[in-house]
Design an enzyme around this catalytic site. Structure first.
Site, PDB file in Angstrom:
ATOM      1  N   LYS A  45      50.816  31.703  45.526  1.00 35.48           N
ATOM      2  CA  LYS A  45      51.446  33.112  45.614  1.00 35.48           C
ATOM      3  C   LYS A  45      52.496  33.371  44.251  1.00 35.48           C
ATOM      4  CE  LYS A  45      53.262  36.681  47.266  1.00 35.48           C
ATOM      5  NZ  LYS A  45      52.675  38.124  47.165  1.00 35.48           N
ATOM      6  N   CYS A 131      52.710  43.948  40.463  1.00 36.03           N
ATOM      7  CA  CYS A 131      53.351  43.881  41.651  1.00 36.03           C
ATOM      8  C   CYS A 131      53.771  45.222  42.273  1.00 36.03           C
ATOM      9  CB  CYS A 131      54.093  42.967  41.750  1.00 36.03           C
ATOM     10  SG  CYS A 131      55.032  43.173  43.887  1.00 36.03           S
TER      11      CYS A 131
END
Ligand code: RRO
Length: 311
Positions: A45, A131
């Site tokens: 992650k 992101c």
């Protein structure tokens, strides 16, 4: 014998398939599950310098054609992932993994990358420039000037193998401009694509996730054509030293086959891995092998990048 092995830079992977960052990679337990599956490797992650709780729930929703998320970069912090990877480096030195990271500011990104540079980590690093879900923070890779400036600084001190995770682009001019930026740098790979940012999915009269009034990144079936276009556009434009990782809309062996035809050297699975669990790697590998066998391809290199145009 059909092989789905592949390579990124000098690193060999027994299988071209792996998880996409964000799915099955928040904790050691999830990463161990991917590591012990049929996947060729894993990516962690995306890590920030400090651990983050992320956005309020519900923040991930499965929908019929994929998923929508606004997780908000929840993660355990760089040290958690780096320590785990350094342990694996001792216990399974023959394997290579991907460490995903980004700072909440350029300064934080440099602090993180300098820590990785100073460590004994010798695997791959994926810098997430895409992101879509931190309120107030635009996707870095949609700003070419900022991206060029950031990478110029990064490569003034960072000497380990580094790639970037990209958002989807939707205009030929943007493919040209983005490729012109990335071709200036000694990148090992680009990963196409992150989720299609800021979709909205309604249930009855209501949005389906809580953060950002329901706006979130789309994954799954919705995004395969966009993902394939980005993989191939960068395959056509980037210097050959920069390899492509294909991500987006992989549910079957056929989807993985298409990503490789478009030029991908590794193929990542996100939404469908979340739905199906790590058993998906065995299924998709078997489906990919069956397609290769039927077509007489023995290795990924026999067909990678060789999609056919209509004259
Ligand atoms: O955590 C997220 O909200 C997230 C990230 Br960092 C990303 O890169 N892509 C995405 O769809 N969600």
């Amino acid at each position: 014998m059909v092989s789905t092995a592949s390579q990124i830079g000098p690193f060999h992977f027994d299988n071209v398939l792996m998880n996409a960052a964000g799915v099955y990679c928040m904790t050691r337990e999830e990463l161990e599950a991917v590591r012990h599956s049929a996947a060729g490797t894993f990516v962690t992650k995306t890590a920030t310098l400090e651990a983050r709780a992320g956005n309020p729930e519900p923040r991930y929703q499965e929908v019929p054609l994929g998923s929508i998320n606004s997780m908000g970069l929840p993660n355990q912090g760089l040290d958690y992932y780096l320590e785990y990877l350094l342990e694996l480096q001792e216990t399974v030195p023959e394997k290579t993994y991907f460490l995903s990271l980004v700072g909440l500011s350029p300064d934080e990104t440099h602090t993180i990358l300098k820590k990785v540079q100073a460590s004994s980590y010798n695997g791959l690093v994926e810098l997430n420039l895409s992101c879509p879900n931190v309120p107030g923070k635009p996707q870095i890779a949609y700003d070419f000037e900022t991206t060029e400036h950031l990478l110029t600084e990064v490569f003034s001190y960072f000497t380990k193998p580094l790639g970037v995770k990209l958002p989807p682009y939707f205009d030929i001019v943007h493919f040209d401009q983005a490729a012109a930026v990335f071709n200036q740098f000694p990148l090992t790979f680009v990963n196409c694509v992150n989720s299609i940012g800021n979709g909205l999915y309604l249930e009855e009269e209501t949005v389906s996730i809580k953060p950002k009034q329901g706006f979130g990144g789309l994954g799954g079936q919705y995004i395969k054509p966009t993902a394939l276009a980005n993989v191939h556009a960068f395959y056509q434009r980037l210097k050959p030293e920069i390899q492509i990782i294909g991500t987006g809309g992989v549910l079957t062996g056929r989807d993985a086959f298409e990503h490789i035809l478009c030029g991908a050297s590794m193929v990542q699975i996100g939404t469908q891995l979340q739905k199906e669990g790590v058993g998906i790697f065995e299924r998709v590998t078997a489906e990919l092998q069956a397609i290769m066998a039927e077509k007489g391809y023995q290795t990924i290199e026999d067909f990678r990048g060789k999609l056919k145009y209509i004259d």
